[in-house]
Every structure is written in structure tokens, then in C-alpha cells.
Motif scaffolding. Structure first.
Motif, short mmCIF file in Angstrom:
data_model
loop_
_atom_site.label_atom_id
_atom_site.label_comp_id
_atom_site.label_asym_id
_atom_site.label_seq_id
_atom_site.Cartn_x
_atom_site.Cartn_y
_atom_site.Cartn_z
N THR A 107 0.85 -1.37 -0.17
CA THR A 107 0.04 0.09 -0.09
C THR A 107 0.95 1.32 -0.11
OG1 THR A 107 -0.30 0.03 2.65
CG2 THR A 107 -1.91 -1.10 1.23
N PHE A 108 2.18 0.92 0.08
CA PHE A 108 3.15 2.47 0.13
C PHE A 108 4.19 2.35 -0.63
CE2 PHE A 108 5.95 5.23 2.98
CZ PHE A 108 5.38 6.59 2.35
N THR A 109 5.19 1.66 -0.08
CA THR A 109 6.44 1.59 -1.07
C THR A 109 7.33 0.31 -0.52
OG1 THR A 109 8.51 2.60 -1.46
CG2 THR A 109 7.56 3.14 0.58
N PRO A 110 7.85 -0.16 -1.34
CA PRO A 110 8.82 -1.43 -1.15
C PRO A 110 10.03 -1.11 -0.38
CG PRO A 110 8.94 -1.09 -3.47
CD PRO A 110 7.82 0.06 -2.89
N PHE A 111 10.43 0.23 -0.65
CA PHE A 111 11.66 0.69 -0.03
C PHE A 111 11.29 1.35 1.51
CE2 PHE A 111 14.88 4.03 0.84
CZ PHE A 111 15.82 3.35 0.98
N ILE A 112 12.12 0.96 2.55
CA ILE A 112 11.93 1.50 3.85
C ILE A 112 13.25 1.85 4.40
CG2 ILE A 112 10.94 1.46 6.16
CD1 ILE A 112 8.80 -0.48 4.83
N VAL A 177 16.55 -6.47 3.39
CA VAL A 177 15.77 -6.70 1.93
C VAL A 177 15.14 -5.15 1.50
CG1 VAL A 177 14.07 -7.70 0.73
CG2 VAL A 177 15.34 -9.10 2.03
N ILE A 178 14.23 -4.74 2.71
CA ILE A 178 13.47 -3.54 2.52
C ILE A 178 14.38 -2.41 2.43
CG2 ILE A 178 11.63 -4.49 3.59
CD1 ILE A 178 12.01 -3.22 6.11
N SER A 179 15.51 -2.41 2.94
CA SER A 179 16.42 -1.11 2.80
C SER A 179 17.36 -0.90 1.38
CB SER A 179 17.21 -1.12 4.07
OG SER A 179 18.09 -2.11 4.32
#
Length: 430
Positions: A107-112, A177-179
Motif C-alpha cells: 500500500t505504500f512503498t517497497p523501500f523503507i 531486504v526492505i532497505s
């Protein structure tokens, strides 16, 4: 600070999140009766900390650490071994972490970035996140978590550590992974699903191992209980035979005493009476007869081994036939304390005294054992240590006692003067 609709929804959803965590904790652990009211203070503090951190910081790495620490803090209000509490804290966080990452990616972004402000403001995504967390915990609670009511059984340390490493490594891997810059949504979703399944399988296996291990320990306890029954029956039988034998020879003893007195040999009569008394005490095997098999058999078995060592034994036991302390735990406490007392009495040079007091009062089991000793007590780092020569093989008894007492949130106290050493234990039981 401007309060948006998302902020209000976050506060409400965070209350729901607290309820979700409580559902998991209440099933996986068992609330300590002493903290039944305080546990709500713990959950309230958890809500306030996480809510304030969201409004002030909202950095993923800090929120993650705060959540795990809060979960562990809440677990301290529950019964159980510390390893179980740590594992519970990490597994509930894995549920929260994985579901939140999955919803955020979709719902937002795959990168955090773990060290930058989150910035998530999707109200629908927030709602879906909390609902999924709730239903995931509900599934685990109703299908896969089988909590032992006493919550005292734990797996060996090496298995517990292995189980704990899986959620920790999952958090680390998924954070990496998400970063990762330019990571695709599909890859993040796939990694989340795979890692969640690994944790899910590990969680189920851990509970299965725990159940198997608990059943094995119950069999050990049952075997030990049977052995205590056998010892107690043997002791009682020996006492009956000794009494019957004494009664059988009673007339003969009286004839000999009358003969001594008739001939004016008073000193011989006194000596004969003293020998009769000593012989009777030697075979009078029953020191405790409360009906509590564990306590009676341990005391009778251990004290019979001291009956011929010229020890003045004074004993007071007043306990119900049953209470909620495992036989193995009673055995650990009493056998170690009595063995230590016997060793100290053997080294004592003056009068040898052993005082035993075991009482049950209003949900508390009080154990006090005082004995003569040689006046030598060794300390290391403020703790009493064994005076036996081979410290590698000895000195574990007190550690085992402490570990057992912790299961009942009890107290252990050692006091001594120049001639008497006293061990006092308080257990909270029902």
C-alpha cells in the motif's frame, strides 16, 4: 502539533494492537497472580510508549527496539522461565513486523529506510495491518499454541537459543531486504512470505518439541513418584515391624529390668533402659507422616540415613496432602538442602543439631532447615559457595534450588552464626 485523521486512527488502532499482543501473551504464557492487576499497567505503558514514539520519532529501527523491549517488559508480569519470555517477545514481534511490512509494501512503498522517518499515512492500510495482525495471532492462539498451565516446563538451553535465533535473523534479513534501493515490490512480498513461513514452521516445531519434552519430563516425575511411594511404603513397613518386634520382646525386657532393680543394680538398669531407647530410636523410621508422599518420603529416607550419627533431630511438618508444587521441585529443594546439612553435620566438631520446619500457610510453603557446622563459610562475589574440594563437581545444588524457587517466584535466604547455619525458603503455591 496538528492532529490529522490518520493520527487519530493510529491511536485507536494502537489500542487494538495492545489487545492483540495481550491475546498472544495470555495464551503463550500465564499471568502471575501477584501481578494480575499490575499487568494492565504494563500494557498501558506499552501503549503510551509506542504512541509517543510514533508522534515524536517514527523511525523504524527505534520503534522495533522499543516494541521488543516493551514485549519483554510485559512478559515479566507472567509466569515461566526467562527463555520462554524472551522467545514469546520475539515471536509476537515477528507477527507484528511481518504483517506490517507486507501491508506497507502493498500500500505504500517497497523501500523503507530503518533509520529514517517512516511517513506512512494510508488509513486503509493501517486498518488492514491491525486486522491481519489480530487474525494471525488468533490463528496461532487457537490452533498452534499449546500452553502448559503451570508454564514451568522449558526446553534445554541449546534448543531455546536455536528457536530464538530464527526470529532475530528474520528481522535482520528482512531489514536488509526492505532497505535495498530500487527493490521491487514482488521481491519484498516474496521475501516476507518465505521468512514468515520459516518462522511459522519454527514456531510450530518449537511448541511440538516443548510438548514432547514436557511429556518426557512428566514420565520422569511419575517414575520418581512411584519410587517415593515404594520408599515410603518400605519405611512404614520397617517401622511397623520394629514396633511389633519391640512389643514381642517387651516382657523379656521388663524381666531383665526387674532383676537389675531387685538386686539393687540401679546403674545397670539405667544403662539397659538407655540402650533400649537408643535401639528404638534407631529403628523408628517415621519422622514425617503428613500424608504428603513427596515430603514424607524424602524426609524419612534422608533422616533415616542420619539416625545412627548421634544427631539431635527436631522436626516440625504441617502441610496438606497435596499442593501445586511438582514432586521433582520438592525433591530438588529438600534433597539438596538435606544433603548440604548432612555434609555440614559430618564436619561439625561440637554438638550436632538438625532442626527442620516445613509449614504451609495461606498459599505459602515455608521451609527452614538449621544445622550445626564447623563455622567455615566461603563467599564468592557475595554468594555462598561449596566448601567441598572438587568445586567443578559440587556446588550446583544451590544453583538448582535457586532455579526451582524462581518458578514459584519464591525467596531463598541463608543466615549463619559461629555454630548454626540456616536455610530458609518461601514458595508461593496453592
Amino acid at each position: 502539533m496538528h492532529i490529522t485523521a490518520y493520527n487519530l486512527i493510529y491511536i485507536i488502532s494502537n489500542l487494538f494492537n495492545v489487545y492483540t499482543v495481550k491475546l498472544f501473551m495470555d495464551k503463550y504464557l500465564e499471568i502471575n497472580p501477584k501481578y494480575k492487576k499490575l499487568v494492565f499497567v504494563g500494557y498501558g505503558t506499552f501503549f503510551l510508549i509506542t504512541t509517543l514514539l510514533y508522534f515524536i520519532i517514527d523511525i523504524p529501527a527505534i520503534m522495533m527496539i522499543a516494541n521488543i523491549l516493551c514485549f519483554f517488559g510485559i512478559s515479566l508480569f507472567y509466569k515461566g522461565d526467562i527463555k520462554n519470555k524472551i522467545i514469546a517477545s520475539f515471536y509476537i514481534y515477528i507477527v507484528v513486523f511481518v504483517v506490517e511490512i507486507l501491508v506497507t509494501v502493498l500500500t505504500f512503498t517497497p523501500f523503507i529506510s530503518p533509520l529514517e522517518k517512516y511517513g506512512y499515512t494510508n488509513i486503509l492500510g493501517l486498518f488492514i495491518n491491525k486486522i491481519l495482525q489480530f487474525f494471525t495471532v488468533l490463528l496461532l492462539r487457537n490452533v498452534f499454541i499449546k500452553r502448559n498451565k503451570s508454564n514451568d516446563d522449558v526446553l534445554p538451553l541449546k534448543i531455546s537459543i536455536s528457536s530464538l535465533l530464527i526470529p532475530i535473523l528474520t528481522i535482520i534479513v528482512e531489514t536488509i531486504v526492505i532497505s535495498t534501493p530500487n527493490i521491487s515490490q514482488n521481491k519484498v512480498v516474496l521475501s516476507v512470505v518465505v521468512l514468515f513461513m520459516i518462522n511459522f514452521v519454527a514456531f510450530v516445531l518449537y511448541n511440538s518439541l516443548l510438548e514432547t519434552y514436557n511429556n518426557k519430563m512428566k514420565n520422569v516425575i511419575l517414575n520418581q513418584e512411584r519410587e517415593y511411594y515404594y520408599k515410603q511404603c518400605s519405611i512404614m513397613q520397617k517401622a511397623v515391624e520394629s514396633t511389633q518386634s519391640f512389643r514381642h520382646d517387651f516382657n523379656n525386657h521388663m524381666l531383665i529390668l526387674n532383676d537389675f532393680i531387685a538386686n539393687g543394680n540401679i546403674s545397670s538398669a539405667e544403662q539397659y533402659l538407655k540402650s533400649l531407647q537408643t535401639e528404638h530410636q534407631k529403628y523408628n523410621s517415621v519422622y514425617s507422616a503428613t500424608g504428603n508422599i513427596a515430603i514424607d518420603s524424602i524426609l524419612n529416607y534422608k533422616l533415616n540415613g542420619l539416625s545412627d550419627k548421634n544427631i539431635d533431630i527436631n522436626i516440625e511438618v504441617n502441610v496438606p496432602t497435596e499442593f501445586s508444587v511438582e514432586i521433582m521441585d520438592i525433591s530438588t529443594i529438600l534433597t539438596n538442602l538435606l544433603d548440604n546439612a548432612a555434609y555440614a553435620l559430618d564436619k561439625a566438631k561440637n554438638e550436632k543439631i538438625l532442626n527442620i520446619r516445613i509449614l504451609y500457610r495461606k498459599g505459602m510453603l515455608i521451609i527452614s532447615i538449621s544445622n550445626s557446622y564447623n563455622g567455615i563459610v566461603l563467599y564468592e562475589n557475595g554468594e555462598i559457595v561449596t566448601t567441598k574440594n572438587n568445586k567443578a563437581e559440587h556446588g550446583k545444588g544451590v544453583a538448582n534450588i535457586r532455579k526451582t524457587i524462581e518458578k514459584y517466584n519464591g525467596l531463598l535466604k541463608f543466615t549463619h552464626d559461629e555454630s548454626i547455619f540456616t536455610s530458609e525458603i518461601l514458595l508461593y503455591v496453592s
